[in-house]
Scaffold this active site. Sequence first.
Site, PDB file in Angstrom:
ATOM      1  N   GLY A  54       5.595 -51.614  32.274  1.00  0.00           N
ATOM      2  CA  GLY A  54       6.375 -52.850  32.263  1.00  0.00           C
ATOM      3  C   GLY A  54       5.695 -53.904  33.111  1.00  0.00           C
ATOM      4  CB  CYS A  81       1.678 -48.067  33.541  1.00  0.00           C
ATOM      5  SG  CYS A  81       0.903 -49.505  34.246  1.00  0.00           S
ATOM      6  CE1 TYR A  82       8.140 -51.701  37.824  1.00  0.00           C
ATOM      7  CE2 TYR A  82       9.488 -50.471  36.251  1.00  0.00           C
ATOM      8  CZ  TYR A  82       9.384 -51.267  37.373  1.00  0.00           C
ATOM      9  OH  TYR A  82      10.513 -51.642  38.053  1.00  0.00           O
ATOM     10  CG  HIS A 171      -0.937 -48.091  29.321  1.00  0.00           C
ATOM     11  ND1 HIS A 171       0.402 -48.303  29.126  1.00  0.00           N
ATOM     12  CD2 HIS A 171      -1.293 -48.872  30.364  1.00  0.00           C
ATOM     13  CE1 HIS A 171       0.853 -49.185  29.990  1.00  0.00           C
ATOM     14  NE2 HIS A 171      -0.152 -49.556  30.763  1.00  0.00           N
ATOM     15  CD  GLU A 173       1.287 -46.193  26.414  1.00  0.00           C
ATOM     16  OE1 GLU A 173       0.733 -45.277  27.055  1.00  0.00           O
ATOM     17  OE2 GLU A 173       1.878 -47.141  26.962  1.00  0.00           O
ATOM     18  CB  SER A 225      12.187 -56.741  -2.231  1.00  0.00           C
ATOM     19  OG  SER A 225      11.440 -55.678  -1.657  1.00  0.00           O
ATOM     20  N   GLY A 226      10.753 -55.029  -4.764  1.00  0.00           N
ATOM     21  CA  GLY A 226       9.393 -54.744  -5.222  1.00  0.00           C
ATOM     22  C   GLY A 226       8.576 -54.138  -4.094  1.00  0.00           C
ATOM     23  N   GLY A 227       9.110 -54.168  -2.886  1.00  0.00           N
ATOM     24  CA  GLY A 227       8.389 -53.636  -1.728  1.00  0.00           C
ATOM     25  C   GLY A 227       8.696 -52.156  -1.494  1.00  0.00           C
ATOM     26  CB  VAL A 228       6.894 -49.686   0.618  1.00  0.00           C
ATOM     27  CG1 VAL A 228       7.015 -48.209   0.955  1.00  0.00           C
ATOM     28  CG2 VAL A 228       5.557 -49.972  -0.029  1.00  0.00           C
ATOM     29  CG  ASP A 229      10.034 -51.286   4.105  1.00  0.00           C
ATOM     30  OD1 ASP A 229       9.174 -50.392   4.060  1.00  0.00           O
ATOM     31  OD2 ASP A 229       9.927 -52.310   4.790  1.00  0.00           O
ATOM     32  CB  SER A 230      14.046 -52.425  -0.993  1.00  0.00           C
ATOM     33  OG  SER A 230      12.963 -52.847  -1.790  1.00  0.00           O
ATOM     34  CE  LYS A 371       5.672 -51.130   5.176  1.00  0.00           C
ATOM     35  NZ  LYS A 371       6.662 -52.006   4.576  1.00  0.00           N
TER      36      LYS A 371
END
Length: 515
Positions: A54, A81-82, A171, A173, A225-230, A371
Amino acid sequence: MTDTVLIIDFGSQVTQLIARRVREAGVYSEIVPINRVDNALDRLKPKALILSGGPQSVTNVETPLPPDWVWTSGLPVLGICYGEQVMVSQLGGVVEVGHHSEYGRAELEIVEDCRLFDGVWTKGTRDQVWMSHGDLVTKLPEGFKAVGVSKGAPFAVIADEARNFYGVQFHPEVVHTPRGGDLISNFVHKIAGLPGDWTMAHFHSSEVEKIRAQVGRGRVISGLSGGVDSAVASVLIHEAIGEQLTCIFVDHGLLRQNEAQEVVELFRGYYDIPLVHVDACERFLKALAGVSDPEEKRKTIGGLFIDVFDEEAHKLGGAEFLAQGTLYPDVIESVSFTGGPSVTIKSHHNVGGLPERMNLKLVEPLRELFKDEVRALGRELGLPGSFINRHPFPGPGLAIRLPGEVSEEKLDILRKADAIYLDEIRKAGLYDEIWQAFALLLPVRTVGVMGDQRTYEYVCVLRAVTSTDGMTADYYDFSHEFLGGTATRIINEVHGINRVVCDITSKPPGTIEWE
Ligand code: XMP
């Protein structure tokens, strides 16, 4: 209940990466900001805790500190870290404002073996880690020992193995700490003893049960929508509740070549999911007539999308639930220590206004996923790879890739150029290396000559970027041969374009889309 690692967020820019590394180790993780963490022990029943980095300094009087239960509940704790500095200062050690701040790559030397290093490093090993700190631990609390040192941090890794408290000044990560993911994996498996059975197959089956429990016999509508998520959300919900789901595909006429047909074929044909295909192309074109300001375009499209969706939902009648492809990054509350409002660069199009307007309850089966996890779930559900690995596409579609006024003629030209560009990218085997590639059409005509004839036509722009999250991006460095070949094909095959240019702006200072 799923084994959960709770990540307490102190406002680091990279907290989400901690969650991803934990999940990559097959353990579910959730991020909770420090100012909302009080009831998290009861609510999430975590099996281990990670304290993020942080921007604050524990040497200040007013600095965010974790609640006492972090140290008294008997759970293993990893402070980063913090997070390490908080651990030291709360447990009786000393942190001082450092005179040798370390930023960037640093060399870590292992001075003692410890469980965090199992199978990764042994005493005497030196390896690269990523540091970003100004303050320094100068005295350890009782029970701790230093197990790793760096030039600027004599307590770069500390451990109290009896209590299972570990602190790292660097870090783990980020990718610049190459073995960092393995350390996090050791923490969750070997120290916290979690089995690592959180897989997409597991998520898939437990989510199907959750959807059934939430929806009961109710009806659900879902906007495609044509997208992956929906698409992934809809296929998952359909698996859970079958015909109680109806998908509404509002075709605004701003999609890429053949995209609308592909959506219809996939849903109706392949999955046999009830689908209403609303051809609203003309309404959108009419609403966009005379609009050239980017924000006004976005608002016009977003507003009309909601109107059309709402109308269709009313025609269907009886829906109690609305499905949305909300992802985890949209859900995580961020910690703001400055408290100031952030500037709106672009008002991203989504269907956020729908639930309030329609008075529907939300079904959001992806709200715990990143995602790449949604893509993995899509594969698990059998969606074709060509669909799942598609580059992101903005809600307002081609309208924001046509600076100036949108017209059917321009859309037509742009679609053809874009399809050729993507075809060349695929043929060259570059599609998966690129985060996003698309053509734009400028509202500028330039003079050219073709077959001894003067031409006066539009300019096409080729844009391609690499990125990991869309927040920052670099332009993709095509070979001149690729660019030359693609430009020639576009000019030869697309009537209306006589000049092709390439956008080599990174983000920042540019954005990925032009509007
Ligand atoms: P920018 O242009 O802000 O884009 O650098 C970052 C990423 O977001 C996508 N994008 C959108 N996605 N609705 C979306 O769903 C939108 O209104 C929108 N605008 C930009 C963009 O394609 C890129 O991947």
